[in-house]
Design a protein around this motif. Structure first.
Motif, PDB file in Angstrom:
ATOM      1  N   GLY A   1       0.797  -1.219   0.000  1.00  0.00           N
ATOM      2  CA  GLY A   1       0.000   0.000   0.000  1.00  0.00           C
ATOM      3  C   GLY A   1       0.827   1.264   0.000  1.00  0.00           C
ATOM      4  O   GLY A   1       0.293   2.357  -0.221  1.00  0.00           O
ATOM      5  N   SER A   2       2.137   1.145   0.230  1.00  0.00           N
ATOM      6  CA  SER A   2       2.993   2.324   0.257  1.00  0.00           C
ATOM      7  C   SER A   2       3.543   2.615  -1.137  1.00  0.00           C
ATOM      8  O   SER A   2       3.201   1.955  -2.114  1.00  0.00           O
TER       9      SER A   2
ATOM     10  N   ILE B   1       7.161   2.859  -7.759  1.00  0.00           N
ATOM     11  CA  ILE B   1       6.050   1.905  -7.682  1.00  0.00           C
ATOM     12  C   ILE B   1       5.072   2.428  -6.640  1.00  0.00           C
ATOM     13  O   ILE B   1       5.418   2.551  -5.463  1.00  0.00           O
ATOM     14  N   ARG B   2       3.858   2.716  -7.071  1.00  0.00           N
ATOM     15  CA  ARG B   2       2.830   3.234  -6.160  1.00  0.00           C
ATOM     16  C   ARG B   2       1.892   2.111  -5.738  1.00  0.00           C
ATOM     17  O   ARG B   2       1.702   1.137  -6.474  1.00  0.00           O
ATOM     18  N   ASP B   3       1.296   2.284  -4.572  1.00  0.00           N
ATOM     19  CA  ASP B   3       0.353   1.294  -4.054  1.00  0.00           C
ATOM     20  C   ASP B   3       0.951  -0.118  -4.185  1.00  0.00           C
ATOM     21  O   ASP B   3       0.399  -0.997  -4.845  1.00  0.00           O
ATOM     22  N   VAL B   4       2.081  -0.318  -3.533  1.00  0.00           N
ATOM     23  CA  VAL B   4       2.823  -1.578  -3.634  1.00  0.00           C
ATOM     24  C   VAL B   4       1.921  -2.768  -3.293  1.00  0.00           C
ATOM     25  O   VAL B   4       1.194  -2.744  -2.293  1.00  0.00           O
ATOM     26  N   GLN B   5       1.987  -3.795  -4.147  1.00  0.00           N
ATOM     27  CA  GLN B   5       1.199  -5.012  -3.957  1.00  0.00           C
ATOM     28  C   GLN B   5       2.128  -6.196  -3.715  1.00  0.00           C
ATOM     29  O   GLN B   5       3.336  -6.113  -3.941  1.00  0.00           O
ATOM     30  N   GLN B   6       1.548  -7.307  -3.269  1.00  0.00           N
ATOM     31  CA  GLN B   6       2.344  -8.485  -2.992  1.00  0.00           C
ATOM     32  C   GLN B   6       3.078  -8.971  -4.241  1.00  0.00           C
ATOM     33  O   GLN B   6       4.183  -9.511  -4.164  1.00  0.00           O
ATOM     34  N   GLY B   7       2.494  -8.765  -5.425  1.00  0.00           N
ATOM     35  CA  GLY B   7       3.134  -9.171  -6.673  1.00  0.00           C
ATOM     36  C   GLY B   7       4.386  -8.391  -7.003  1.00  0.00           C
ATOM     37  O   GLY B   7       5.148  -8.774  -7.900  1.00  0.00           O
TER      38      GLY B   7
ATOM     39  N   ALA C   1      -3.392   3.925   2.039  1.00  0.00           N
ATOM     40  CA  ALA C   1      -3.884   2.905   1.116  1.00  0.00           C
ATOM     41  C   ALA C   1      -4.058   1.536   1.780  1.00  0.00           C
ATOM     42  O   ALA C   1      -4.482   0.593   1.129  1.00  0.00           O
ATOM     43  N   ASN C   2      -3.727   1.450   3.070  1.00  0.00           N
ATOM     44  CA  ASN C   2      -3.828   0.158   3.742  1.00  0.00           C
ATOM     45  C   ASN C   2      -4.085   0.389   5.231  1.00  0.00           C
ATOM     46  O   ASN C   2      -3.165   0.467   6.032  1.00  0.00           O
ATOM     47  N   MET C   3      -5.355   0.499   5.593  1.00  0.00           N
ATOM     48  CA  MET C   3      -5.710   0.819   6.972  1.00  0.00           C
ATOM     49  C   MET C   3      -5.411  -0.323   7.943  1.00  0.00           C
ATOM     50  O   MET C   3      -5.485  -0.156   9.146  1.00  0.00           O
ATOM     51  N   GLU C   4      -5.064  -1.491   7.405  1.00  0.00           N
ATOM     52  CA  GLU C   4      -4.692  -2.606   8.279  1.00  0.00           C
ATOM     53  C   GLU C   4      -3.365  -2.358   8.970  1.00  0.00           C
ATOM     54  O   GLU C   4      -2.989  -3.078   9.901  1.00  0.00           O
TER      55      GLU C   4
END
Length: 274
Positions: free
Chosen positions: A36-37, A107-113, A214-217
């Motif tokens: 999310g970062s 890279i925006r909104d970093v995902q697991q991929g 982007a990731n409230m968790e």
């Protein structure tokens, strides 16, 4: 011992010059990012300016740049996260570089991929100018990291008028961060990684938390901040004394004016009655 002719010697010198003059440099070869970062992969490159054909210097021009994922050479037909010749690019991948020396990728909104190794490739108008740095930059995605709040002060209890900065941080290193700040479970307008409170008042007391926007968790553990009344400084005391004296003077003058007005009205009535 091998005998080198003139053409072979020139060929060897060309290869050495190419190896030295053509580079892609990554300031770091691995980094960590919270899901999310935003993470930035700094990169600089030096293209080959020219090459020789039959003793003739042929200029080279970079016509294409690519970033690929998990491929050692990042060839033209390799699936790329960025390709300057393609309009079909995932908007999460932003090329911050150019066609000359800067090859930085964001890279925006970093995902697991994105947990992968990224490599940059330059391509010139002749294959002699094509080059890929096989080292690349490895990104490790932290999927469950909690944010934490670091204070510029060692004390959780501060005095009114002081200054404190709260930093929303993670165990991962990344370059840009948009967070949501909360005070007593109410969202604040600040979105940067640091929250600057100055000068402190009693209203700043409360429980602070932060999380990646982007990731409230990733919400942090609460940080309790208490602001005490504290001692009044000399200037404040002087201002209070002057204000009190000024107020007292106004009240006194007003009382005198009212009293005189009443006396004059009373005399006027007495004179009229007689």
């Amino acid at each position: 011992m091998a005998v080198w002719d003139k053409n072979s010697l020139w060929g060897l010198l060309f290869l050495l010059a190419g190896a030295v003059g053509q580079t892609v440099i990554y300031p770091f070869t691995s980094t960590c990012a919270v899901r999310g970062s935003t993470v930035t992969l700094p990169c600089t490159f030096t293209p080959l300016k020219s090459f020789k054909v039959n003793q003739t210097e042929v200029p080279l021009k970079i016509v294409r740049v690519l970033w690929c994922q998990n491929h050692r050479y990042c060839y033209t037909n390799t699936p790329s996260v960025y390709d300057s010749n393609s309009a079909n690019i995932n908007p999460r991948y932003q090329y911050l570089g150019d066609m000359k020396t800067n090859c930085t990728l964001q890279i925006r909104d970093v995902q697991q991929g994105d947990n992968a190794t990224f490599r940059f490739r330059m391509e010139a108008d002749h294959r002699e100018g094509h080059f890929t740095n096989k080292t690349g930059v490895t990104v490790r995605v932290d999927d469950g990291s909690k944010m934490r709040i670091i204070s510029s002060s060692d004390d959780e209890t501060l005095s009114r008028g002081e200054t404190v900065t709260l930093l929303c941080a993670s165990g991962c290193t990344f370059h840009q961060l948009e967070v949501t700040w909360f005070k007593d479970n109410h969202a604040l307008s600040d979105t940067g990684p640091s929250l600057h409170l100055s000068p402190l008042t009693a209203e700043d007391s409360g429980s602070y938390t932060c999380a990646l926007k982007a990731n409230m968790e990733t919400v942090s553990e609460p940080y309790s901040l208490q602001v005490e009344a504290g001692n009044l400084d000399e200037l404040t005391v002087i201002r209070l004394v002057l204000f009190s004296a000024h107020t007292l003077l106004i009240v006194t003058v007003a009382s005198i004016i009212i009293k005189r007005t009443c006396c004059l009205q009373h005399r006027s009535r007495s004179a009229a009655e007689s």
